[in-house]
Design a protein around this motif. Structure first.
Motif, PDB file in Angstrom:
ATOM      1  N   GLY A   2       0.820  -1.194   0.000  1.00 44.85           N
ATOM      2  CA  GLY A   2       0.000   0.000   0.000  1.00 44.85           C
ATOM      3  C   GLY A   2       0.860   1.251   0.000  1.00 44.85           C
ATOM      4  O   GLY A   2       2.051   1.203   0.280  1.00 44.85           O
ATOM      5  N   LEU A   3       0.253   2.369  -0.313  1.00 44.44           N
ATOM      6  CA  LEU A   3       1.011   3.613  -0.376  1.00 44.44           C
ATOM      7  C   LEU A   3       1.520   4.026   0.991  1.00 44.44           C
ATOM      8  O   LEU A   3       2.608   4.595   1.116  1.00 44.44           O
ATOM      9  N   LEU A   4       0.753   3.719   2.034  1.00 40.17           N
ATOM     10  CA  LEU A   4       1.117   4.173   3.366  1.00 40.17           C
ATOM     11  C   LEU A   4       1.614   3.051   4.283  1.00 40.17           C
ATOM     12  O   LEU A   4       2.068   3.321   5.385  1.00 40.17           O
ATOM     13  N   SER A   5       1.522   1.799   3.843  1.00 38.31           N
ATOM     14  CA  SER A   5       1.919   0.703   4.713  1.00 38.31           C
ATOM     15  C   SER A   5       2.578  -0.416   3.916  1.00 38.31           C
ATOM     16  O   SER A   5       2.145  -0.732   2.806  1.00 38.31           O
ATOM     17  N   ASN A   6       3.618  -1.027   4.501  1.00 39.40           N
ATOM     18  CA  ASN A   6       4.312  -2.160   3.890  1.00 39.40           C
ATOM     19  C   ASN A   6       3.898  -3.473   4.542  1.00 39.40           C
ATOM     20  O   ASN A   6       4.591  -4.480   4.404  1.00 39.40           O
ATOM     21  N   LYS A   7       2.808  -3.484   5.270  1.00 40.30           N
ATOM     22  CA  LYS A   7       2.374  -4.673   5.977  1.00 40.30           C
ATOM     23  C   LYS A   7       1.954  -5.765   4.997  1.00 40.30           C
ATOM     24  O   LYS A   7       1.244  -5.500   4.020  1.00 40.30           O
ATOM     25  N   ILE A   8       2.431  -6.989   5.255  1.00 44.03           N
ATOM     26  CA  ILE A   8       2.081  -8.124   4.406  1.00 44.03           C
ATOM     27  C   ILE A   8       1.696  -9.305   5.299  1.00 44.03           C
ATOM     28  O   ILE A   8       1.939  -9.300   6.506  1.00 44.03           O
ATOM     29  N   SER A   9       1.117 -10.320   4.694  1.00 37.42           N
ATOM     30  CA  SER A   9       0.789 -11.541   5.413  1.00 37.42           C
ATOM     31  C   SER A   9       1.954 -12.523   5.302  1.00 37.42           C
ATOM     32  O   SER A   9       2.831 -12.382   4.435  1.00 37.42           O
ATOM     33  N   LYS A  10       1.965 -13.508   6.149  1.00 37.58           N
ATOM     34  CA  LYS A  10       3.020 -14.525   6.124  1.00 37.58           C
ATOM     35  C   LYS A  10       3.024 -15.257   4.787  1.00 37.58           C
ATOM     36  O   LYS A  10       4.091 -15.644   4.279  1.00 37.58           O
ATOM     37  N   GLU A  11       1.850 -15.419   4.196  1.00 36.48           N
ATOM     38  CA  GLU A  11       1.734 -16.124   2.925  1.00 36.48           C
ATOM     39  C   GLU A  11       2.357 -15.346   1.777  1.00 36.48           C
ATOM     40  O   GLU A  11       2.702 -15.917   0.741  1.00 36.48           O
ATOM     41  N   GLU A  12       2.503 -14.038   1.941  1.00 36.43           N
ATOM     42  CA  GLU A  12       3.078 -13.210   0.887  1.00 36.43           C
ATOM     43  C   GLU A  12       4.608 -13.156   0.926  1.00 36.43           C
ATOM     44  O   GLU A  12       5.233 -12.628   0.015  1.00 36.43           O
ATOM     45  N   LEU A  13       5.201 -13.698   1.967  1.00 32.14           N
ATOM     46  CA  LEU A  13       6.654 -13.670   2.089  1.00 32.14           C
ATOM     47  C   LEU A  13       7.317 -14.409   0.942  1.00 32.14           C
ATOM     48  O   LEU A  13       6.869 -15.487   0.529  1.00 32.14           O
ATOM     49  N   VAL A  15      11.323 -15.605  -0.622  1.00 34.37           N
ATOM     50  CA  VAL A  15      12.741 -15.775  -0.303  1.00 34.37           C
ATOM     51  C   VAL A  15      13.524 -14.563  -0.806  1.00 34.37           C
ATOM     52  O   VAL A  15      13.325 -14.099  -1.931  1.00 34.37           O
ATOM     53  N   GLY A  16      14.388 -14.044   0.039  1.00 40.38           N
ATOM     54  CA  GLY A  16      15.177 -12.866  -0.321  1.00 40.38           C
ATOM     55  C   GLY A  16      14.559 -11.557   0.099  1.00 40.38           C
ATOM     56  O   GLY A  16      15.175 -10.498  -0.054  1.00 40.38           O
ATOM     57  N   ASP A  17      13.346 -11.599   0.665  1.00 41.31           N
ATOM     58  CA  ASP A  17      12.693 -10.363   1.120  1.00 41.31           C
ATOM     59  C   ASP A  17      13.464  -9.739   2.284  1.00 41.31           C
ATOM     60  O   ASP A  17      13.964 -10.432   3.167  1.00 41.31           O
ATOM     61  N   HIS A  18      13.532  -8.416   2.261  1.00 42.07           N
ATOM     62  CA  HIS A  18      14.011  -7.637   3.405  1.00 42.07           C
ATOM     63  C   HIS A  18      12.774  -7.324   4.226  1.00 42.07           C
ATOM     64  O   HIS A  18      11.888  -6.588   3.792  1.00 42.07           O
ATOM     65  N   ILE A  19      12.688  -7.901   5.418  1.00 49.05           N
ATOM     66  CA  ILE A  19      11.504  -7.741   6.250  1.00 49.05           C
ATOM     67  C   ILE A  19      11.872  -7.064   7.564  1.00 49.05           C
ATOM     68  O   ILE A  19      13.037  -7.041   7.966  1.00 49.05           O
ATOM     69  N   TYR A  20      10.872  -6.499   8.206  1.00 50.12           N
ATOM     70  CA  TYR A  20      11.125  -5.823   9.481  1.00 50.12           C
ATOM     71  C   TYR A  20       9.895  -5.873  10.368  1.00 50.12           C
ATOM     72  O   TYR A  20       8.779  -6.115   9.909  1.00 50.12           O
ATOM     73  N   SER A  21      10.147  -5.648  11.645  1.00 47.08           N
ATOM     74  CA  SER A  21       9.084  -5.675  12.652  1.00 47.08           C
ATOM     75  C   SER A  21       9.234  -4.471  13.558  1.00 47.08           C
ATOM     76  O   SER A  21      10.304  -4.244  14.124  1.00 47.08           O
ATOM     77  N   TRP A  22       8.165  -3.692  13.696  1.00 48.81           N
ATOM     78  CA  TRP A  22       8.191  -2.547  14.595  1.00 48.81           C
ATOM     79  C   TRP A  22       8.173  -3.014  16.043  1.00 48.81           C
ATOM     80  O   TRP A  22       7.442  -3.925  16.399  1.00 48.81           O
ATOM     81  N   ARG A  23       8.969  -2.381  16.861  1.00 48.40           N
ATOM     82  CA  ARG A  23       9.006  -2.667  18.283  1.00 48.40           C
ATOM     83  C   ARG A  23       7.998  -1.767  19.011  1.00 48.40           C
ATOM     84  O   ARG A  23       7.358  -0.912  18.384  1.00 48.40           O
ATOM     85  N   PRO A  24       7.838  -1.917  20.327  1.00 48.96           N
ATOM     86  CA  PRO A  24       6.792  -1.158  21.043  1.00 48.96           C
ATOM     87  C   PRO A  24       6.839   0.335  20.772  1.00 48.96           C
ATOM     88  O   PRO A  24       7.913   0.930  20.674  1.00 48.96           O
ATOM     89  N   CYS A  25       5.667   0.925  20.622  1.00 49.45           N
ATOM     90  CA  CYS A  25       5.496   2.378  20.400  1.00 49.45           C
ATOM     91  C   CYS A  25       6.120   2.830  19.089  1.00 49.45           C
ATOM     92  O   CYS A  25       6.338   4.024  18.890  1.00 49.45           O
ATOM     93  N   TYR A  26       6.413   1.904  18.185  1.00 51.88           N
ATOM     94  CA  TYR A  26       7.013   2.234  16.890  1.00 51.88           C
ATOM     95  C   TYR A  26       8.294   3.053  17.043  1.00 51.88           C
ATOM     96  O   TYR A  26       8.633   3.888  16.215  1.00 51.88           O
ATOM     97  N   SER A  27       9.017   2.790  18.144  1.00 49.69           N
ATOM     98  CA  SER A  27      10.254   3.532  18.385  1.00 49.69           C
ATOM     99  C   SER A  27      11.368   3.095  17.462  1.00 49.69           C
ATOM    100  O   SER A  27      12.262   3.883  17.147  1.00 49.69           O
ATOM    101  N   TYR A  28      11.328   1.868  17.034  1.00 51.02           N
ATOM    102  CA  TYR A  28      12.410   1.323  16.220  1.00 51.02           C
ATOM    103  C   TYR A  28      11.925   0.033  15.584  1.00 51.02           C
ATOM    104  O   TYR A  28      10.999  -0.602  16.069  1.00 51.02           O
TER     105      TYR A  28
END
Length: 244
Positions: A2-13, A15-28
């Protein structure tokens, strides 16, 4: 994506994807490379410390360290003992139950500016999957140098695996988009908005973030992963002067 979000489902993963997870309060966000079979190669703060980044800043921003309330599975706990800081984690331990996001490469200007938070996308283009996996697996065995929050962190690791690009100078900061963004919030402080006005402050922020992106900067070179230690000074070999 999406234009404002890179959120995907596990099924969309993929191989070779650069993935990330926001930590509490979106601090990092914590970043890694998905290598398939439910595994992620990622760079943690266990490689040489953070060079003076201990204390409050360390606790607020470094997401690579496991949270006290989260228990890694037995396999990942054993992998965490890797002294070079590059580890293999299962998806569950990597994401800590949080949503999956995919870092996007080769985005257009509209997408880049719409995702105002750094550490989500770049103008730089990703290399073929086989190159990405080769770099990630090589660094798993050989390390990525000493972890440093501002110049050599988990996002820097993932971006290098995807692009093979290395900065020739640190005059404009490191590769990490989220760290650059944290520093660029200064123009949006209350005093700056009061003195310059909100449109001016936002304009400064957008232009600065744009110019700091790895895909725009001129101080980058393509470095084979086998030569990375020499170029970053991790080995005793001297850097050659014939690089272009």
């Amino acid at each position: 994506m999406g234009l404002l979000s890179n959120k995907i489902s596990k099924e969309e993963l993929q191989v070779g994807d650069h993935i990330y997870s926001w930590r509490p309060c979106y601090s990092y966000a914590h970043h890694g490379i998905y290598i398939g079979d439910n595994k992620v190669i990622n760079f943690t703060a266990r490689a040489g410390g953070e060079e003076g980044m201990r204390g409050i800043l360390n606790n607020l921003l470094i997401s690579s360290l496991p949270q006290k309330s989260f228990q890694h599975c037995s396999e990942c706990s054993q992998n965490m003992e890797n002294t070079n800081g590059v580890v293999v984690s299962c998806l569950d331990c990597f994401f800590h139950g949080r949503p999956i996001h995919r870092f996007e490469y080769g985005v257009d200007t509209k997408t880049f500016l719409a995702q105002a938070r750094g550490g989500t996308c770049t103008f730089a283009h990703a290399d073929p999957i086989e190159d990405v996996l080769h770099r990630a697996l090589f660094l798993w065995e050989n390390g990525f140098g000493g972890y440093h929050l501002f110049s050599n962190n988990c996002e820097d690791f993932a971006i290098y695996c995807k692009t093979g690009l290395l900065l020739t100078s640190q005059s404009m900061g490191g590769r990490s988009g989220q760290i650059a963004t944290n520093f660029l919030t200064i123009p949006l402080s209350v005093s700056s908005i009061y003195l310059a006005g909100l449109p001016t402050a936002v304009g400064i922020y957008c232009v600065s973030r744009y110019l700091k992106d790895l895909g725009i900067r001129r101080d980058v070179i393509k470095v084979p992963v086998e030569d990375l230690a020499i170029n970053l000074g991790w080995s005793r070999s001297s850097i050659t002067n014939d690089q272009t």
